[in-house]
Design an enzyme around this catalytic site. Sequence first.
Site, PDB file in Angstrom:
ATOM      1  N   SER A 129       0.792  -1.195  -0.053  1.00 40.19           N
ATOM      2  CA  SER A 129       0.113   0.011  -0.078  1.00 40.19           C
ATOM      3  C   SER A 129       0.664   1.269  -0.262  1.00 40.19           C
ATOM      4  CB  SER A 129      -1.092  -0.024   1.288  1.00 40.19           C
ATOM      5  OG  SER A 129      -1.988   0.982   1.068  1.00 40.19           O
ATOM      6  N   ASP A 144     -10.296  -5.743  -2.999  1.00 47.67           N
ATOM      7  CA  ASP A 144      -9.624  -4.668  -2.245  1.00 47.67           C
ATOM      8  C   ASP A 144     -10.588  -3.321  -2.319  1.00 47.67           C
ATOM      9  OD1 ASP A 144      -7.987  -2.458  -1.167  1.00 47.67           O
ATOM     10  OD2 ASP A 144      -6.219  -3.437  -1.927  1.00 47.67           O
ATOM     11  N   HIS A 158      -7.386  -6.213   0.999  1.00 48.85           N
ATOM     12  CA  HIS A 158      -6.186  -5.265   1.316  1.00 48.85           C
ATOM     13  C   HIS A 158      -5.361  -5.856   2.636  1.00 48.85           C
ATOM     14  CE1 HIS A 158      -3.997  -1.344   0.251  1.00 48.85           C
ATOM     15  NE2 HIS A 158      -3.821  -1.083   1.548  1.00 48.85           N
TER      16      HIS A 158
END
Length: 277
Positions: free
Chosen positions: A146, A222, A255
Amino acid sequence: MEQVSAWRSHGGTQGVYTHQSTSTGTPMTVSVFVPDHAPGASLPVLWYLSGLTCTHANVTEKGEYRTACAAHGIVFVAPDTSPRGDEVPDDEGYDFGKGAGFYVDATEAPWAANFRMRSYIESELPALVGAHFPVDLARQGITGHSMGGHGALTISLRNPGRFRSTSAFAPIVSPLNCPWGEKALGGYLGSDRAAWAQYDACALIADGARLPDLLVDQGEADTFLDGQLKTHLLAEACAAAGQPATIRMQPGYDHSYYFISTFMADHVGWHAERLSA
């Protein structure tokens, strides 16, 4: 470096260390896994940069990298995501301030004094790890998740030849074009968007920066994919520039570290092929 803890694990030693950082002006914490090795050996090193709200502990506790790193003889280093301490400025939002250093060198007050994560990751920490651990800095790989995926991509693109391998899990590919990036880069660097481009992987690729190869995994489930991560922008930038890239969309994955840990061994093996060459 001062050792905080150490555990025997998966044929190696998992340690956590602290040191006083000249880049951030604060103590910093870093996780280092060193697999068993012959006396005098120097091992390749894989840097892992974590995402928003994380410390060194998230991947250390949930990343499931040690078996693969031990099998391939790779040192795994996971630093914190920002400076810490009572005197360090912070923000009420989870996506700015502590836990959200974005791997930039801030230029705006009050952040500029401490939020120098680019210098910390690019310069200070490698020198420190090289001095204290059995690593071969001629064989470095970098990955992240991320915000940390953004960090891995941009640091590697800005330092051609330093990293033999670069990968990412669900990276923020273009901070110039997402709310997380606009908030962080605007707050840390000011309103001049031209100054932001050095922290945008897609912009760096469009401007001529290149990597030998690139591996990205992104979960199709996600919830941040469409609004923040925008993986298609990276695919388009690589295609337009002729940048080799394997970008894998993974059905059903989100995620979380359930996603990261699923593909971590695959990434470590991919790095190992390039770091052992």
